[in-house]
Design a protein around this motif. Structure first.
Motif, PDB file in Angstrom:
ATOM      1  N   LEU A  23     -57.659  25.210  76.678  1.00 32.96           N
ATOM      2  CA  LEU A  23     -57.462  26.638  76.430  1.00 32.96           C
ATOM      3  C   LEU A  23     -56.627  27.297  77.516  1.00 32.96           C
ATOM      4  CD1 LEU A  23     -60.950  27.889  75.165  1.00 32.96           C
ATOM      5  CD2 LEU A  23     -58.808  27.839  73.862  1.00 32.96           C
ATOM      6  N   ALA A  24     -55.705  28.155  77.092  1.00 33.04           N
ATOM      7  CA  ALA A  24     -55.008  29.045  78.021  1.00 33.04           C
ATOM      8  C   ALA A  24     -55.806  30.345  78.109  1.00 33.04           C
ATOM      9  CB  ALA A  24     -53.595  29.312  77.521  1.00 33.04           C
ATOM     10  N   LEU A  25     -55.494  31.179  79.091  1.00 33.86           N
ATOM     11  CA  LEU A  25     -56.257  32.413  79.286  1.00 33.86           C
ATOM     12  C   LEU A  25     -56.098  33.390  78.127  1.00 33.86           C
ATOM     13  CD1 LEU A  25     -55.707  33.095  83.102  1.00 33.86           C
ATOM     14  CD2 LEU A  25     -57.572  31.877  81.974  1.00 33.86           C
ATOM     15  N   ASP A  26     -55.006  33.295  77.377  1.00 37.84           N
ATOM     16  CA  ASP A  26     -54.819  34.211  76.252  1.00 37.84           C
ATOM     17  C   ASP A  26     -55.426  33.683  74.960  1.00 37.84           C
ATOM     18  OD1 ASP A  26     -53.133  32.124  75.717  1.00 37.84           O
ATOM     19  OD2 ASP A  26     -51.328  33.348  75.415  1.00 37.84           O
ATOM     20  N   GLY A  27     -56.125  32.549  75.034  1.00 36.99           N
ATOM     21  CA  GLY A  27     -56.779  32.002  73.851  1.00 36.99           C
ATOM     22  C   GLY A  27     -55.939  30.999  73.085  1.00 36.99           C
ATOM     23  N   SER A  28     -54.720  30.726  73.527  1.00 38.87           N
ATOM     24  CA  SER A  28     -53.906  29.709  72.854  1.00 38.87           C
ATOM     25  C   SER A  28     -54.379  28.322  73.247  1.00 38.87           C
ATOM     26  CB  SER A  28     -52.425  29.888  73.195  1.00 38.87           C
ATOM     27  OG  SER A  28     -52.218  29.779  74.591  1.00 38.87           O
ATOM     28  N   VAL A  29     -54.094  27.347  72.387  1.00 35.17           N
ATOM     29  CA  VAL A  29     -54.569  25.982  72.576  1.00 35.17           C
ATOM     30  C   VAL A  29     -53.411  25.102  73.023  1.00 35.17           C
ATOM     31  CG1 VAL A  29     -55.690  24.013  71.487  1.00 35.17           C
ATOM     32  CG2 VAL A  29     -56.331  26.325  70.812  1.00 35.17           C
ATOM     33  N   ARG A  30     -53.609  24.414  74.147  1.00 38.29           N
ATOM     34  CA  ARG A  30     -52.558  23.566  74.712  1.00 38.29           C
ATOM     35  C   ARG A  30     -52.776  22.099  74.374  1.00 38.29           C
ATOM     36  NH1 ARG A  30     -52.599  26.648  80.549  1.00 38.29           N
ATOM     37  NH2 ARG A  30     -51.037  28.243  80.053  1.00 38.29           N
TER      38      ARG A  30
ATOM     39  N   MET B 127     -49.860  20.588  68.445  1.00 43.05           N
ATOM     40  CA  MET B 127     -48.884  19.625  68.952  1.00 43.05           C
ATOM     41  C   MET B 127     -49.414  18.194  68.937  1.00 43.05           C
ATOM     42  SD  MET B 127     -46.974  21.612  72.088  1.00 43.05           S
ATOM     43  CE  MET B 127     -48.495  22.172  72.857  1.00 43.05           C
ATOM     44  N   ASN B 128     -50.739  18.023  68.796  1.00 45.06           N
ATOM     45  CA  ASN B 128     -51.336  16.684  68.742  1.00 45.06           C
ATOM     46  C   ASN B 128     -51.739  16.283  67.332  1.00 45.06           C
ATOM     47  OD1 ASN B 128     -52.567  17.785  71.703  1.00 45.06           O
ATOM     48  ND2 ASN B 128     -51.669  15.746  71.690  1.00 45.06           N
ATOM     49  N   ALA B 129     -51.536  17.173  66.358  1.00 44.60           N
ATOM     50  CA  ALA B 129     -52.058  16.921  65.015  1.00 44.60           C
ATOM     51  C   ALA B 129     -51.431  15.695  64.360  1.00 44.60           C
ATOM     52  CB  ALA B 129     -51.852  18.160  64.141  1.00 44.60           C
ATOM     53  N   ALA B 130     -50.122  15.537  64.478  1.00 38.50           N
ATOM     54  CA  ALA B 130     -49.458  14.384  63.854  1.00 38.50           C
ATOM     55  C   ALA B 130     -49.936  13.079  64.481  1.00 38.50           C
ATOM     56  CB  ALA B 130     -47.949  14.514  63.998  1.00 38.50           C
ATOM     57  N   GLU B 131     -50.145  13.100  65.783  1.00 37.69           N
ATOM     58  CA  GLU B 131     -50.632  11.915  66.496  1.00 37.69           C
ATOM     59  C   GLU B 131     -52.010  11.505  65.980  1.00 37.69           C
ATOM     60  OE1 GLU B 131     -51.906  10.888  71.109  1.00 37.69           O
ATOM     61  OE2 GLU B 131     -50.607  12.607  70.701  1.00 37.69           O
ATOM     62  N   ALA B 132     -52.905  12.494  65.784  1.00 31.27           N
ATOM     63  CA  ALA B 132     -54.239  12.203  65.255  1.00 31.27           C
ATOM     64  C   ALA B 132     -54.161  11.725  63.809  1.00 31.27           C
ATOM     65  CB  ALA B 132     -55.125  13.449  65.359  1.00 31.27           C
TER      66      ALA B 132
ATOM     67  N   PHE C 137     -56.946  18.854  61.392  1.00 30.87           N
ATOM     68  CA  PHE C 137     -56.383  20.202  61.361  1.00 30.87           C
ATOM     69  C   PHE C 137     -55.813  20.522  62.739  1.00 30.87           C
ATOM     70  CE2 PHE C 137     -59.766  20.168  58.180  1.00 30.87           C
ATOM     71  CZ  PHE C 137     -59.117  20.696  57.065  1.00 30.87           C
ATOM     72  N   GLY C 138     -54.614  21.058  62.766  1.00 32.45           N
ATOM     73  CA  GLY C 138     -53.998  21.475  64.019  1.00 32.45           C
ATOM     74  C   GLY C 138     -54.092  22.984  64.167  1.00 32.45           C
ATOM     75  N   VAL C 139     -54.533  23.438  65.334  1.00 30.19           N
ATOM     76  CA  VAL C 139     -54.687  24.878  65.578  1.00 30.19           C
ATOM     77  C   VAL C 139     -53.863  25.283  66.797  1.00 30.19           C
ATOM     78  CG1 VAL C 139     -56.980  24.993  64.512  1.00 30.19           C
ATOM     79  CG2 VAL C 139     -56.781  24.518  66.962  1.00 30.19           C
ATOM     80  N   GLU C 140     -53.457  26.529  66.818  1.00 33.34           N
ATOM     81  CA  GLU C 140     -52.670  27.054  67.937  1.00 33.34           C
ATOM     82  C   GLU C 140     -53.461  28.000  68.811  1.00 33.34           C
ATOM     83  OE1 GLU C 140     -49.296  28.497  65.491  1.00 33.34           O
ATOM     84  OE2 GLU C 140     -48.084  27.177  66.763  1.00 33.34           O
ATOM     85  N   THR C 141     -54.567  28.571  68.272  1.00 33.09           N
ATOM     86  CA  THR C 141     -55.357  29.540  69.032  1.00 33.09           C
ATOM     87  C   THR C 141     -56.840  29.320  68.800  1.00 33.09           C
ATOM     88  OG1 THR C 141     -55.359  31.188  67.263  1.00 33.09           O
ATOM     89  CG2 THR C 141     -53.520  31.266  68.826  1.00 33.09           C
TER      90      THR C 141
END
Length: 518
Positions: A108-115, A140-145, A159-163
């Motif tokens: 998690l980043a401080l703004d709630g985005s997912v790294r 960014m890891n969804a295709a790998e999974a 499922f890939g999430v950004e936040t």
């Protein structure tokens, strides 16, 4: 209120299922994480709380306890951030529903985005084996999974999430995106891009033939020649003649790059054999793996590919000696205080060196560039046991000007690769009936298999004995000669090793004989 969901911890290049238990209760405000977390997980407290607030969720002052089970396994990294945050929101009633059979991963980043995180591929393989229903990962890891899930033929949905908000909405059922899927066959349909083709290299026909033999049997190779003779260029062309990666090999190689955070973002699966060329100042740990937070080293990153060591004598003696175990066992065991970790290291070693510490053996006037004692001291940096583990030693002379300016076309990597693949097919059939552990190339044969598949007639046996006595060869060098001879025979489609194959195999032991003329 107690909430349970799943995450994963890395153990080498494999993953272990971890259960995240989050409990919120009355009492003095506190946030405690137990279950052998490392410093990155302990520091996640501030990241998680700030990300939750910045995502618009209410966060009352409560006593928060997070347990990572099993509690006797060390947990490392930042991949637990998103899972802990989701579990906390579930305990606070912000997310409704049961998600015990869901794996949630992400930093998690401080703004709630997912790294992005490392090690997603082995974590996805574990999720498939555990029959996990959903797997939520950074986008960014969804295709790998998804590659791993597809490979396992599992029903797990990725499922890939950004936040954090997106992850909460997905688990609450407020949003219903399509699961991520990857067509693995299309990835392998892409034409590999090799940087160097043998058709571009002028001359060096003898060296090219030796390299073809090395590639066909998976043999280790040492090139000896003056600066500018093309040793590095020849080494860089080797991946182009190796057989393409099989799916299992590709998956295993990708796991290593995934846990090392070296996987390209637009390429979720390794489809070409790796080529690693560490500098001679590389430390032992960087070469072999390990460290405070154990990571695969260069020998593991070269798994199923090529490890090229240029200027071999310039590496430290210790660095070269640690190569002996992976060359023999095709794996590395990194011992730590709490546990031992094993990394695969089935690479083909290609090394290059000058014949003299000054570079060329003789200067332009034909005079020696160094004394015999200086040359012997230079060569002594490479130990006998290490040389014994290198199957083929070849001389790479300076390319003559007439060859540089010649317009004659050389054989391409594609043409050589066809012969290499045909020889590998013969070896695959030869070893197919053997019990585990499976071997695939002549270079992997042990003494028992050498006696079975590398039989010589009486005349050839006498010739080998004569060479061993004359060159003072070790028993290990004897086995290397037989394995190389078997590969030469395979390239010619011969059923048995003939005298001409054996003689050629003996000639590839340059450093076992006096070939320098002072």
């Amino acid at each position: 209120m107690l909430t349970k969901l799943c995450a994963a911890a890395l153990l080498g290049i494999d993953a272990l299922k971890v259960e995240i238990e989050t409990n919120v209760s009355g009492g003095l405000p506190a946030f405690t994480v137990v279950g052998l977390p490392d410093s990155a997980i302990k520091e996640s407290r501030e990241r998680i709380l700030t990300a939750i607030r910045n995502s618009g969720f209410e966060l009352p002052s409560k006593k928060i306890t997070v347990n990572l089970a099993p509690a006797d396994v060390k947990k490392e990294g930042t991949a637990f951030d998103l899972g802990i945050a989701v579990g906390l929101l579930g305990s606070l009633g912000e997310i409704k529903g049961q998600f015990e059979d869901t794996i949630v991963l992400g930093e998690l980043a401080l703004d709630g985005s997912v790294r992005r995180i490392s090690g997603t591929l082995p974590m996805a393989i574990m999720a498939a084996r555990e029959n996990i229903r959903w797997m939520i990962v950074p986008k960014m890891n969804a295709a790998e999974a998804a590659v791993a899930i597809s490979a396992m033929g599992a029903a797990t949905k990725v499922f890939g999430v950004e936040t954090l908000v997106e992850a909460a909405g997905l688990l609450s059922g407020n949003i219903t995106p399509e699961p991520v899927s990857v067509n693995v066959a299309e990835l392998f349909d892409c034409e590999p891009d090799y940087p160097v083709d043998f058709a571009e290299i002028k001359g060096q026909l003898a060296a090219k033939k030796a390299i073809e033999i090395s590639a066909a049997g998976g043999h280790n190779l040492l090139m000896i020649g003056p600066p500018g003779s093309g040793k590095t260029l020849l080494a860089k062309a080797i991946p182009g003649i190796l057989p393409p990666l099989g799916f299992e090999e590709s998956l295993e190689t990708t796991k290593i790059y995934s846990v090392s955070s070296l996987l390209e973002r637009n390429r979720p699966l390794m489809i070409t054999r790796p080529f690693r060329s560490p500098h001679h100042t590389t430390s032992n740990v960087a070469l072999i793996g390990g460290g405070a937070q154990a990571k695969p080293g260069e020998v593991s990153l070269a798994h199923n590919g090529v490890l090229f060591l240029d200027e071999l004598p310039e590496f430290t003696r210790n660095a070269l000696e640690v190569l002996r175990q992976p060359l023999e066992d095709r794996e590395v065991t990194v011992a730590r205080a709490a546990l031992s970790t094993r990394y695969p290291a089935g690479f083909m070693l290609v090394a290059a060196m000058n014949p003299s510490p000054a570079g060329p053996l003789k200067d332009r006037d034909g005079l020696p560039t160094a004394s015999p004692e200086q040359i012997r001291r230079y060569l002594s940096k490479i130990s006998g046991p290490l040389l014994d583990r290198i199957d083929i030693h070849i001389d790479v002379p300076k390319v003559e000007n007439i060859e540089l300016f010649s317009n004659s076309s050389a054989e391409s990597s594609g043409e050589i690769r066809k012969r290499v693949i045909a020889a590998r097919a013969i070896q695959h059939e030869r070893f197919a009936s053997l019990p585990s552990p499976r071997i695939f190339t002549n270079a992997q044969m042990n003494s028992k298999l050498i006696r079975k598949f590398c039989k010589l007639d009486k005349e050839s046996a006498e010739k080998l004995m004569e060479a061993m006595n004359r060159l003072n060869l070790s028993a290990r060098a004897h086995d290397r000669i037989l394995k190389v001879s078997r590969t030469i025979a395979d390239l010619e489609g011969a059923e048995h090793i003939e005298m001409k194959h054996l003689v050629q195999g003996i000639q590839y032991r340059s450093l076992d004989r006096e070939f320098w003329s002072f």
